[in-house]
Design an enzyme around this catalytic site. Structure first.
Site, PDB file in Angstrom:
ATOM      1  N   ASP A   1       0.860  -1.181   0.000  1.00 33.06           N
ATOM      2  CA  ASP A   1       0.000   0.000   0.000  1.00 33.06           C
ATOM      3  C   ASP A   1       0.900   1.236   0.000  1.00 33.06           C
ATOM      4  O   ASP A   1       1.788   1.371   0.863  1.00 33.06           O
ATOM      5  CB  ASP A   1      -0.908   0.006   1.232  1.00 33.06           C
ATOM      6  CG  ASP A   1      -1.919   1.148   1.196  1.00 33.06           C
ATOM      7  OD1 ASP A   1      -3.037   0.917   0.741  1.00 33.06           O
ATOM      8  OD2 ASP A   1      -1.552   2.268   1.621  1.00 33.06           O
ATOM      9  N   ILE A   2       0.677   2.140  -0.968  1.00 30.87           N
ATOM     10  CA  ILE A   2       1.474   3.371  -1.026  1.00 30.87           C
ATOM     11  C   ILE A   2       1.070   4.258   0.147  1.00 30.87           C
ATOM     12  O   ILE A   2      -0.109   4.575   0.334  1.00 30.87           O
ATOM     13  CB  ILE A   2       1.247   4.109  -2.360  1.00 30.87           C
ATOM     14  CG1 ILE A   2       1.656   3.210  -3.538  1.00 30.87           C
ATOM     15  CG2 ILE A   2       2.046   5.404  -2.394  1.00 30.87           C
ATOM     16  CD1 ILE A   2       1.384   3.826  -4.894  1.00 30.87           C
TER      17      ILE A   2
ATOM     18  N   ASN B   1      -2.882  12.785  -3.821  1.00 27.95           N
ATOM     19  CA  ASN B   1      -3.996  13.182  -4.691  1.00 27.95           C
ATOM     20  C   ASN B   1      -4.566  14.541  -4.294  1.00 27.95           C
ATOM     21  O   ASN B   1      -4.847  15.389  -5.149  1.00 27.95           O
ATOM     22  CB  ASN B   1      -5.100  12.124  -4.646  1.00 27.95           C
ATOM     23  CG  ASN B   1      -4.889  11.009  -5.661  1.00 27.95           C
ATOM     24  OD1 ASN B   1      -4.201  11.205  -6.669  1.00 27.95           O
ATOM     25  ND2 ASN B   1      -5.464   9.852  -5.396  1.00 27.95           N
TER      26      ASN B   1
ATOM     27  N   HIS C   1      -5.139  14.401  -9.188  1.00 23.24           N
ATOM     28  CA  HIS C   1      -5.223  12.990  -9.577  1.00 23.24           C
ATOM     29  C   HIS C   1      -4.291  12.643 -10.736  1.00 23.24           C
ATOM     30  O   HIS C   1      -3.882  11.493 -10.884  1.00 23.24           O
ATOM     31  CB  HIS C   1      -6.670  12.639  -9.943  1.00 23.24           C
ATOM     32  CG  HIS C   1      -7.576  12.573  -8.760  1.00 23.24           C
ATOM     33  ND1 HIS C   1      -7.636  11.481  -7.923  1.00 23.24           N
ATOM     34  CD2 HIS C   1      -8.452  13.487  -8.244  1.00 23.24           C
ATOM     35  CE1 HIS C   1      -8.515  11.700  -6.960  1.00 23.24           C
ATOM     36  NE2 HIS C   1      -9.030  12.917  -7.128  1.00 23.24           N
TER      37      HIS C   1
ATOM     38  N   ASP D   1      -1.981   9.477 -10.631  1.00 21.67           N
ATOM     39  CA  ASP D   1      -1.915   8.429 -11.654  1.00 21.67           C
ATOM     40  C   ASP D   1      -0.474   8.177 -12.086  1.00 21.67           C
ATOM     41  O   ASP D   1      -0.064   7.031 -12.307  1.00 21.67           O
ATOM     42  CB  ASP D   1      -2.752   8.827 -12.872  1.00 21.67           C
ATOM     43  CG  ASP D   1      -4.249   8.772 -12.586  1.00 21.67           C
ATOM     44  OD1 ASP D   1      -4.628   8.188 -11.554  1.00 21.67           O
ATOM     45  OD2 ASP D   1      -5.028   9.302 -13.399  1.00 21.67           O
TER      46      ASP D   1
ATOM     47  N   ARG E   1      11.750 -10.607  -8.968  1.00 24.34           N
ATOM     48  CA  ARG E   1      12.270 -11.588  -9.921  1.00 24.34           C
ATOM     49  C   ARG E   1      11.301 -11.767 -11.084  1.00 24.34           C
ATOM     50  O   ARG E   1      10.123 -11.413 -10.981  1.00 24.34           O
ATOM     51  CB  ARG E   1      12.490 -12.938  -9.221  1.00 24.34           C
ATOM     52  CG  ARG E   1      13.460 -12.901  -8.058  1.00 24.34           C
ATOM     53  CD  ARG E   1      13.408 -14.205  -7.278  1.00 24.34           C
ATOM     54  NE  ARG E   1      12.070 -14.429  -6.735  1.00 24.34           N
ATOM     55  CZ  ARG E   1      11.670 -15.572  -6.183  1.00 24.34           C
ATOM     56  NH1 ARG E   1      12.502 -16.591  -6.080  1.00 24.34           N
ATOM     57  NH2 ARG E   1      10.446 -15.697  -5.715  1.00 24.34           N
ATOM     58  N   ASP E   2      11.807 -12.361 -12.170  1.00 22.28           N
ATOM     59  CA  ASP E   2      10.947 -12.596 -13.331  1.00 22.28           C
ATOM     60  C   ASP E   2       9.819 -13.566 -13.010  1.00 22.28           C
ATOM     61  O   ASP E   2       8.761 -13.533 -13.649  1.00 22.28           O
ATOM     62  CB  ASP E   2      11.781 -13.154 -14.498  1.00 22.28           C
ATOM     63  CG  ASP E   2      12.756 -12.122 -15.044  1.00 22.28           C
ATOM     64  OD1 ASP E   2      12.508 -10.924 -14.832  1.00 22.28           O
ATOM     65  OD2 ASP E   2      13.758 -12.517 -15.663  1.00 22.28           O
TER      66      ASP E   2
ATOM     67  N   GLU F   1      -4.599   2.195  -4.409  1.00 16.02           N
ATOM     68  CA  GLU F   1      -3.143   2.257  -4.268  1.00 16.02           C
ATOM     69  C   GLU F   1      -2.567   0.978  -3.695  1.00 16.02           C
ATOM     70  O   GLU F   1      -1.415   0.935  -3.252  1.00 16.02           O
ATOM     71  CB  GLU F   1      -2.746   3.446  -3.390  1.00 16.02           C
ATOM     72  CG  GLU F   1      -3.161   3.349  -1.938  1.00 16.02           C
ATOM     73  CD  GLU F   1      -4.563   3.904  -1.667  1.00 16.02           C
ATOM     74  OE1 GLU F   1      -4.828   4.265  -0.508  1.00 16.02           O
ATOM     75  OE2 GLU F   1      -5.376   3.977  -2.611  1.00 16.02           O
TER      76      GLU F   1
ATOM     77  N   ARG G   1      14.444  -4.767  -1.687  1.00 17.53           N
ATOM     78  CA  ARG G   1      15.127  -4.287  -2.891  1.00 17.53           C
ATOM     79  C   ARG G   1      14.258  -3.274  -3.613  1.00 17.53           C
ATOM     80  O   ARG G   1      14.726  -2.208  -4.055  1.00 17.53           O
ATOM     81  CB  ARG G   1      15.457  -5.440  -3.829  1.00 17.53           C
ATOM     82  CG  ARG G   1      16.223  -4.990  -5.071  1.00 17.53           C
ATOM     83  CD  ARG G   1      16.301  -6.064  -6.136  1.00 17.53           C
ATOM     84  NE  ARG G   1      17.038  -7.223  -5.689  1.00 17.53           N
ATOM     85  CZ  ARG G   1      16.538  -8.434  -5.515  1.00 17.53           C
ATOM     86  NH1 ARG G   1      15.234  -8.626  -5.737  1.00 17.53           N
ATOM     87  NH2 ARG G   1      17.280  -9.436  -5.126  1.00 17.53           N
TER      88      ARG G   1
END
Length: 395
Positions: free
Chosen positions: A248-249, A256, A261, A265, A280-281, A291, A311
């Site tokens: 969660d940001i 915002n 907004h 975005d 990782r991939d 968010e 990381r």
């Protein structure tokens, strides 16, 4: 016993390439028209309407034409051209031969006229609009020249009144067939365009059904399907482990409210890119809503999975998410847990969600690992940047 031999013979004569095989088959089918023309000449010679020299000359040209086009197709020389089927060249050569047959078959020459229409019909489904117009015009002009010559040189077998009727029929029927071919070509082009549009629309629909429009990540619905697939894989193998993390940001609403907004975005888009680059991939990042983001970390334990999250946290600290606001450095809180094959997926997600709320209550910009014991009790661990080096988790 004979089936393998016939199959090998067909492969030898027609090639094993499906498209080339179809082209050769069509060319050989059209060759039946020429063979019919040869028999007509033999009959005309037998009843005394043609000279044997004319029969040999015209039949030789017909056979050479068949062999040449077969070799062009069989050797793959046709693949160098825009139209690999060589439809227009084959039709023009066939029309030339038929007009030649019309000119030497004497009293039975009228019977060759139906072959003109038949040859054009063979190309009606393959010729493009321009090719159809060329073939129709070529036929009328060439037939008109042949009729004029024969009226002057052999009026007994090619009387003026009869040849005028033949030319009128040719001038009426051939352009009609060419017009139909042109219309079919236009219809094919429109259908192909519609097919391409439908294919593109299907791709867009599939993207919309599986991807978040703003970030390009998997959306919530598709992520649930991905989780279900991993759960089934775990049930089959018994050892395929994975962890889930909810991100969660921090203070996103404040971003915002302060910057608008559009900036929010942009933060979401670039946040997704930075976090993805830190994983990782084999890991899967999805936008879970607003968010919030859900991460599936494959084949790892919660402690090692946290190295990947840390990381991403370090990369985020160094990144500029909004170029016009270089000092805007959003952080994220995370709840991390391991999936237990004895539980439902929503139970695991709920556990990660509770760990996320504990991370937010504990000061944000951190990860809380929630472990589930077999007794049903849970153990929380606040994981500040791991003692493991970020390089220890392979990308």
């Amino acid at each position: 016993m004979y089936a393998p031999f016939i199959s090998r013979l067909n492969d030898l004569l027609l090639t094993t390439d499906r498209k080339q095989r179809l082209r050769i088959t069509r060319s050989l089918m059209a060759a039946n028209v020429f063979i019919a023309c040869c028999f007509l000449q033999v009959y005309a010679w037998w009843v005394g309407y043609m000279e044997m020299e004319d029969v040999k000359r015209l039949s030789g040209v017909i056979l050479v034409n068949i062999v040449v086009w077969y070799l062009v197709l069989r050797t793959g020389l046709n693949l160098r051209f825009d139209d690999p089927a060589m439809t227009l060249p084959q039709i023009l050569s066939a029309l030339t031969i038929i007009v030649g047959a019309y000119s030497v078959t004497g009293p039975v020459h009228g019977s060759t006229m139906m072959l003109l229409a038949l040859v054009l019909v063979f190309g009606i489904f393959n010729m493009k609009q321009k090719g159809a117009i060329i073939a129709g015009g070529y036929t009328v002009v060439l037939m008109g020249i042949a009729i004029l010559i024969k009226i002057r040189t052999d009026p007994l077998n090619y009387p003026f009144k009869l040849e005028i009727a033949h030319f009128v029929l040719t001038a009426a029927i051939v352009p009609t067939i060419s017009g139909l071919a042109a219309q079919l070509s236009s219809m094919r082009a429109k259908l192909q365009a519609q097919k391409d549009e439908l294919a593109n629309a299907l791709v867009r629909i599939q993207v919309l059904a599986t991807r978040d429009e703003l970030t390009g990540l998997f959306n919530r619905r598709h992520m649930i399907e991905v989780l279900g697939q991993h759960r089934k894989r775990l049930e089959r193998s018994g050892y395929h482990r994975f962890c889930l993390a909810l991100l969660d940001i921090d203070h996103f609403k404040r971003i915002n409210d302060t910057y608008g907004h559009s900036v929010g975005d942009e933060v979401l888009r670039n946040f997704a890119k930075v976090v993805q680059s830190g994983l990782r991939d084999t890991d899967v990042l999805a936008r879970w809503g607003g968010e919030e983001f859900l991460v599936l970390l494959n084949d790892t334990s919660p402690e090692l999975a946290n190295v990947g999250l840390e990381r991403a946290r370090m990369l985020l600290a160094d990144a500029t998410l909004v170029p016009s606001l270089p000092d805007l450095k959003p952080t994220f809180s995370a709840g991390l847990t391991a999936y237990n094959m004895a539980e439902a997926l929503d139970v695991c997600i709920e556990r990660a969600d509770r760990a996320l709320y504990k991370a937010k209550d504990g000061g944000r910009n951190c990860t809380v690992i929630r472990m589930s014991a077999t007794s049903g009790e849970v153990t929380d661990k606040k994981a500040s940047p791991s003692s493991l080096e970020a390089s220890e988790l392979p990308k």
